[in-house]
Motif scaffolding. Structure first.
Motif, PDB file in Angstrom:
ATOM      1  N   ARG A  52       1.089  -1.401   0.176  1.00  0.00           N
ATOM      2  CA  ARG A  52      -0.162   0.543   0.319  1.00  0.00           C
ATOM      3  C   ARG A  52       0.694   1.359  -0.388  1.00  0.00           C
ATOM      4  O   ARG A  52       1.663   1.587   0.501  1.00  0.00           O
ATOM      5  CB  ARG A  52      -1.165  -0.047   1.024  1.00  0.00           C
ATOM      6  N   THR A  53      -0.055   2.434  -0.192  1.00  0.00           N
ATOM      7  CA  THR A  53       0.641   3.291  -0.476  1.00  0.00           C
ATOM      8  C   THR A  53       0.721   4.102   1.062  1.00  0.00           C
ATOM      9  O   THR A  53      -0.232   4.540   1.143  1.00  0.00           O
ATOM     10  CB  THR A  53       0.361   4.522  -1.520  1.00  0.00           C
ATOM     11  N   THR A  54       1.489   4.602   1.330  1.00  0.00           N
ATOM     12  CA  THR A  54       1.493   5.058   2.839  1.00  0.00           C
ATOM     13  C   THR A  54       1.153   6.501   2.732  1.00  0.00           C
ATOM     14  O   THR A  54       1.688   7.440   2.115  1.00  0.00           O
ATOM     15  CB  THR A  54       2.729   5.098   4.011  1.00  0.00           C
ATOM     16  N   GLU A  55       0.901   6.928   3.823  1.00  0.00           N
ATOM     17  CA  GLU A  55       0.403   8.561   3.998  1.00  0.00           C
ATOM     18  C   GLU A  55       1.452   9.125   3.935  1.00  0.00           C
ATOM     19  O   GLU A  55       1.610  10.326   2.759  1.00  0.00           O
ATOM     20  CB  GLU A  55       0.050   9.187   5.452  1.00  0.00           C
ATOM     21  N   SER A  56       2.620   8.959   3.641  1.00  0.00           N
ATOM     22  CA  SER A  56       3.777   9.865   4.053  1.00  0.00           C
ATOM     23  C   SER A  56       4.466   9.421   2.367  1.00  0.00           C
ATOM     24  O   SER A  56       4.799  10.259   1.894  1.00  0.00           O
ATOM     25  CB  SER A  56       4.620   9.095   5.040  1.00  0.00           C
ATOM     26  N   ALA A  57       4.323   8.136   2.169  1.00  0.00           N
ATOM     27  CA  ALA A  57       4.779   8.397   0.400  1.00  0.00           C
ATOM     28  C   ALA A  57       3.913   9.364  -0.660  1.00  0.00           C
ATOM     29  O   ALA A  57       4.197   9.740  -1.179  1.00  0.00           O
ATOM     30  CB  ALA A  57       4.254   6.807  -0.006  1.00  0.00           C
ATOM     31  N   ASP A  58       2.094   9.178  -0.137  1.00  0.00           N
ATOM     32  CA  ASP A  58       2.120   9.626  -0.951  1.00  0.00           C
ATOM     33  C   ASP A  58       2.368  11.376  -1.061  1.00  0.00           C
ATOM     34  O   ASP A  58       2.160  12.558  -1.767  1.00  0.00           O
ATOM     35  CB  ASP A  58       0.063   9.750  -0.185  1.00  0.00           C
TER      36      ASP A  58
END
Ligand code: ATP
Ligand code: MG
Length: 248
Positions: A52-58
């Motif tokens: 999953r795309t983490t919030e931080s990666a987003d």
């Protein structure tokens, strides 16, 4: 095994389809055998991120979009894994940010360069750079140093997915703003990036494109605020923390 043989309910469905795309890339002569190994390493980190795309990666993807939109000359570097996994998505990102595409290989052969350029054109790319190889990145041996003088050589912002650590460092030393997609937050590539994006390239490239489209009408001031508010150390720490202690 054919792609259609993987049932939707299989828990590793996406991961298996992605693996098939890399295998197919090798069959087409666009991905190197070393690329298979690099992919396996990426898969292990992605497994720990629950794919999953983490919030931080987003947030990193949004900062990358802002950098590309602010750039005078943005270039998206494409290697054999990127070409196998997200050819059409890279073309869309290039269109959304007015960036150029340049083939840039660690194990460079003219044949593979040409195949990748053709593959990108089949997916809608116009001009694809990289074949002139009339520029050099200082500090690297001859083959690894080759770039197009009017492509990466002249770029102010470069997106480098899955880049080798040496080249990532050398590009950063040339003063380019580097946006790196790499699932390993400890790799030198991620550590030298202005914007480390710890996410699977499969999700990261469309993620950056979505942000670029949403920011298409943003003012330069607003884009600069997004760039300034992004903190690379926080992003690397959040990624490492998610990998080491996230719950699956
Ligand atoms: P260095 O410290 O020199 O950067 P490295 O460990 O990154 O070394 P490689 O194995 O050559 O060296 O690089 C492959 C990198 O690409 C790995 O960090 C891996 O996590 C990452 N990677 C592989 N597949 C993907 C993918 N689909 N999306 C994002 N990153 C990926
Ligand atoms: Mg690396």
């Amino acid at each position: 095994m054919d792609e259609t043989d993987v049932p939707d309910s299989h828990p590793r469905h996406e991961s298996i389809l992605t693996r098939h795309r890399i295998e197919h890339g090798v069959d087409l002569g666009i991905t190197s055998r070393q690329g298979l190994i690099a992919h396996g390493r990426g898969e292990a980190y992605d497994y720990l991120l629950d794919e999953r795309t983490t919030e931080s990666a987003d947030r990193a993807e949004r900062a990358a979009a802002a950098h590309l939109l602010l750039a005078a000359h943005p270039v998206l570097s494409v290697n054999g894994n990127a070409a196998a996994l997200v050819p059409g998505e890279l073309v869309e990102l290039a269109d959304a940010t007015d960036a150029e595409l340049e083939v840039n290989l660690f194990n460079r052969t003219t044949e593979r360069m040409e195949r990748i350029a053709a593959h990108l054109r089949e997916h809608g790319a116009g001009e694809v750079k990289g074949l002139d190889a009339d520029g050099r990145i200082p500090g690297l041996d001859h083959e690894r140093a080759k770039v197009d003088a009017d492509g990466i050589g002249d770029a102010d912002v470069v997106l480098v997915p899955l880049e080798d650590g040496d080249r990532a460092e050398a590009l950063a030393e040339m003063g380019k703003t580097e946006l790196v997609i790499d699932l390993n937050p400890l790799s030198r590539s991620a550590r030298t990036a202005a914007v480390p994006i710890v996410d699977n390239i499969i999700r990261a490239v469309p993620g950056i494109t979505d942000h670029a489209r949403a920011l298409a009408d943003a003012s330069r001031d607003d884009l600069e605020t997004i760039v300034d508010e992004f903190d690379r150390e926080t992003a690397l720490d959040a990624a490492e923390d998610a990998i080491r202690s996230g719950d699956l």
